[in-house]
Design an enzyme around this catalytic site. Structure first.
Site, PDB file in Angstrom:
ATOM      1  N   ASP A   1      34.375 -75.016 -20.952  1.00 48.57           N
ATOM      2  CA  ASP A   1      33.405 -74.596 -21.897  1.00 48.57           C
ATOM      3  C   ASP A   1      33.622 -73.615 -22.572  1.00 48.57           C
ATOM      4  O   ASP A   1      33.451 -73.479 -23.908  1.00 48.57           O
ATOM      5  CB  ASP A   1      32.131 -74.643 -21.145  1.00 48.57           C
ATOM      6  CG  ASP A   1      31.341 -75.902 -20.752  1.00 48.57           C
ATOM      7  OD1 ASP A   1      32.379 -76.922 -20.870  1.00 48.57           O
ATOM      8  OD2 ASP A   1      30.540 -76.327 -20.293  1.00 48.57           O
TER       9      ASP A   1
ATOM     10  N   ASP B   1      31.400 -68.375 -20.057  1.00 45.53           N
ATOM     11  CA  ASP B   1      30.631 -69.356 -19.764  1.00 45.53           C
ATOM     12  C   ASP B   1      30.347 -69.405 -18.333  1.00 45.53           C
ATOM     13  O   ASP B   1      31.128 -68.972 -17.665  1.00 45.53           O
ATOM     14  CB  ASP B   1      31.414 -71.000 -20.283  1.00 45.53           C
ATOM     15  CG  ASP B   1      30.073 -71.840 -20.038  1.00 45.53           C
ATOM     16  OD1 ASP B   1      29.411 -71.993 -20.881  1.00 45.53           O
ATOM     17  OD2 ASP B   1      30.159 -72.556 -18.890  1.00 45.53           O
TER      18      ASP B   1
ATOM     19  N   GLU C   1      28.290 -71.364 -14.915  1.00 47.55           N
ATOM     20  CA  GLU C   1      27.629 -72.532 -14.296  1.00 47.55           C
ATOM     21  C   GLU C   1      26.573 -71.818 -13.224  1.00 47.55           C
ATOM     22  O   GLU C   1      26.831 -70.748 -12.725  1.00 47.55           O
ATOM     23  CB  GLU C   1      28.502 -73.389 -13.596  1.00 47.55           C
ATOM     24  CG  GLU C   1      29.298 -74.082 -14.537  1.00 47.55           C
ATOM     25  CD  GLU C   1      28.861 -74.740 -15.847  1.00 47.55           C
ATOM     26  OE1 GLU C   1      27.712 -75.172 -15.539  1.00 47.55           O
ATOM     27  OE2 GLU C   1      29.369 -74.922 -16.894  1.00 47.55           O
TER      28      GLU C   1
ATOM     29  N   HIS D   1      30.708 -78.903 -18.637  1.00 51.17           N
ATOM     30  CA  HIS D   1      30.010 -78.158 -17.923  1.00 51.17           C
ATOM     31  C   HIS D   1      30.774 -77.777 -16.830  1.00 51.17           C
ATOM     32  O   HIS D   1      30.080 -77.358 -15.696  1.00 51.17           O
ATOM     33  CB  HIS D   1      28.835 -79.322 -17.211  1.00 51.17           C
ATOM     34  CG  HIS D   1      27.908 -79.790 -18.453  1.00 51.17           C
ATOM     35  ND1 HIS D   1      27.173 -78.806 -19.114  1.00 51.17           N
ATOM     36  CD2 HIS D   1      27.710 -81.159 -18.889  1.00 51.17           C
ATOM     37  CE1 HIS D   1      26.553 -79.527 -19.948  1.00 51.17           C
ATOM     38  NE2 HIS D   1      26.683 -80.646 -19.775  1.00 51.17           N
TER      39      HIS D   1
END
Length: 573
Positions: free
Chosen positions: A190, A37, A39, A185
């Protein structure tokens, strides 16, 4: 990706992809998955058009699993090289201050690629995460390995009913499957939640006869009848590396790509492995598939670039948005200045730039620290430089100087472009430090960004120009099986390619390839007429580990104990 590791273009990671089917026969319990994952600073992994901005990764979290057990985790913040927008800070809690001392993505990616080697990459909405990773690898000139990819959004939509899962957001699926980690998030949280979702989805398909990775691949695709009918188009292709061309009803080229195994790669277009709508449409329209076998990946990549330039296939993204390069060149007048142009011809120039704005900013920056003028007035050879004085962005050239005195500034520019005098760059860096010391941080950051673009472009241009100026260079790279791949490079272009299997004397093969190689006649352009992409691809291939020089120019072979002058080897490499 890419550099794209000389594999098929645009392997979108939204279903399944990957260079081989080695793990297809493994049971799902024996398959290694790396759930990842990211960001980011926004949603745009690449620039849609030259000059457009793109977003960057701020955090990576990954969990390696096999048979329901966690084998390892990887998590790190990443410095995106820019401020994080307020709305992203509010969503993720990651601030600009938090990532200021974090590593850059260029140093994080190799560790991630090693961590995920030999595994299936899993992500929730994999098109987003894998797209960012691949774009970052391309900008860092790292080979993207094209791993198999599984999207849990796509799998959830196939496995779950609308009544059971009205939404396939990660938070909703985590609640549905009782995930032990709540999505926040943040990348690692995540990724951990996605692990529980993946396990829940795999349990659902177990009672439907889905036991291996190949079963799961065949379970997901949505194949049109036209795609099924066209499967036989791949039957006559060899299991060899090369370039393939899909042709339409009138023989027109629809799509061009490369593959390490032509038959296997082309067959994937007819099995639904690529879920993109336009690829399904292309595979349905195709009436034939032509191919060209290649000796190695460099030849395949170069042939692909030339075919894209020649045919502009409608289903290749790079044909819809062809790369048009910009250069910064000295104008041809008594008092030359730096100007952004498309084709500098034989003038002293550096580049290439993909965006005009970068070329203009680099020209202004270098003019400021070399003393060439930025005003656009015309002056005769017998006159002197005199332009209106302004407070904002004044002309760097001194007033009331003649052409002879002004020539010193022009020589500084020429020396900078040729790499023999870096005093202007040193002055630029020193000025950035002075501005930062005065706490004018935004101005310093802006100058730093412009300087970074200019310095990187100068270095890349010098490297490509040095390669384009060599009449001939012959290089070899191990094929991994005791043999060699050979490339004959003339003026920055691939003129010949071949290989010698293990046990075959290599030098007679090299002599044969050189004798049959294409004659390259350079033209009055920055790289002698070569495609920028081709010369860059050749340079990357030559810079790879384990590529010894065998012959340079008209000289004899460079043996294991042979020596060349240092300057000659630096120019070649």
């Amino acid at each position: 990706m890419g550099q794209r590791n000389i594999a098929d273009a645009e392997q979108l990671a939204f279903g399944f992809g990957g260079p081989d089917g080695a793990m297809d026969t493994l049971s799902l319990a024996d398959t290694t998955f790396v759930v990842v994952d990211l960001e980011t600073t926004g949603g745009r992994a690449t620039a849609k058009a030259p000059g457009d901005s793109f977003d960057a990764i701020t955090e990576i979290g990954a969990v390696k699993i096999r048979g329901g057990e966690v084998l390892g985790e990887l998590a790190t913040l990443v410095d995106p090289g820019r401020a994080i927008p307020p709305q992203i800070v509010e969503l993720t809690g990651i601030t600009t201050a938090m990532v200021r001392d974090a590593p850059k993505i260029d140093s994080v990616l190799p560790a991630f690629l090693e961590f995920s080697r030999g595994a299936v990459l899993v992500a929730h909405n994999a098109g987003f995460d894998i797209g960012f990773l691949r774009a970052a690898a391309q900008r860092a000139e790292l080979g993207w390995p094209r791993p198999p990819v599984l999207c849990t959004v796509k799998l959830a939509r196939r496995v779950l009913t609308r009544d059971e899962a009205p939404s396939v957001k990660l938070s909703a699926l985590a609640r549905l499957f009782g995930a032990t980690t709540t999505p926040t998030h943040r990348a690692l949280d995540d990724a951990r939640a996605t692990v529980d979702v993946l396990h829940g989805l795999i349990e659902r398909v177990g009672n439907q006869g889905i036991h291996t990775f190949a079963d799961l691949k065949n379970y997901l695709p949505d194949v049109t009848p036209a795609q099924r009918r066209n499967r036989s188009l791949a039957d006559r292709l060899p299991n060899r590396p090369g370039v393939y061309l899909f042709r339409g009803p009138s023989g027109e080229v629809l799509y061009v790509g490369t593959a390490v195994d032509l038959r296997r790669r082309v067959r994937q277009y007819f099995t639904g492995a690529d879920p993109r709508t336009r690829m399904k449409e292309m595979a349905s329209l195709a009436c034939a598939v032509d191919h060209v076998e290649c000796a190695h990946d460099l030849e395949a990549g170069v042939r692909e670039l030339r075919l894209l330039a020649a045919h502009a296939p409608p289903y290749n993204r790079r044909s819809k948005f062809p790369q048009r390069w910009w250069w910064v060149a000295l104008t041809d007048e008594a008092f030359p200045r730096l100007s952004a142009v498309r084709n500098p011809g034989q003038r002293t120039a550096f580049g290439p730039f993909s965006a005009r704005s970068d070329a203009v900013q680099s020209a202004l920056l270098l003019a400021r620290f070399t003393g060439v003028r930025t005003c656009t007035a015309r002056f005769g050879a017998a006159g002197s430089h005199r332009c209106p004085e302004v407070e904002l962005s004044p002309c760097p050239a001194p007033q009331d100087v003649g052409a002879t005195q002004y020539a010193a500034a022009v020589q500084r520019v020429v020396a900078l472009i040729n790499g023999t005098d870096h005093s202007a760059l040193a002055a630029t860096v020193a000025h950035i430090g002075e501005v930062a010391a005065a706490r004018r941080y935004e101005t310093a950051a802006r100058l730093r960004d412009h300087a970074t673009v200019a310095i990187e472009t100068l270095w890349r241009g010098q490297r490509l120009r040095a390669l384009a100026e060599l009449p001939e260079l012959v290089a070899a790279r191990s094929d991994g099986n005791g043999g060699w791949h050979f490339a004959v490079i003339r003026h920055g272009q691939l003129a010949g390619a071949g290989s010698a299997a293990r046990g075959v004397p290599p030098m007679p093969v090299v002599d044969t390839i050189c004798a049959a190689a294409q004659v390259i006649l350079p033209t009055a352009t920055p790289l002698g007429g070569a495609l920028v992409e081709e010369t860059a691809l050749v340079a990357r291939w030559l810079a790879a580990p384990g590529v010894p020089l065998r012959r340079l120019g008209g000289h004899g072979p460079i043996g294991p104990g042979g020596r060349r002058p240092a300057a000659e080897l630096r120019t070649a490499g």
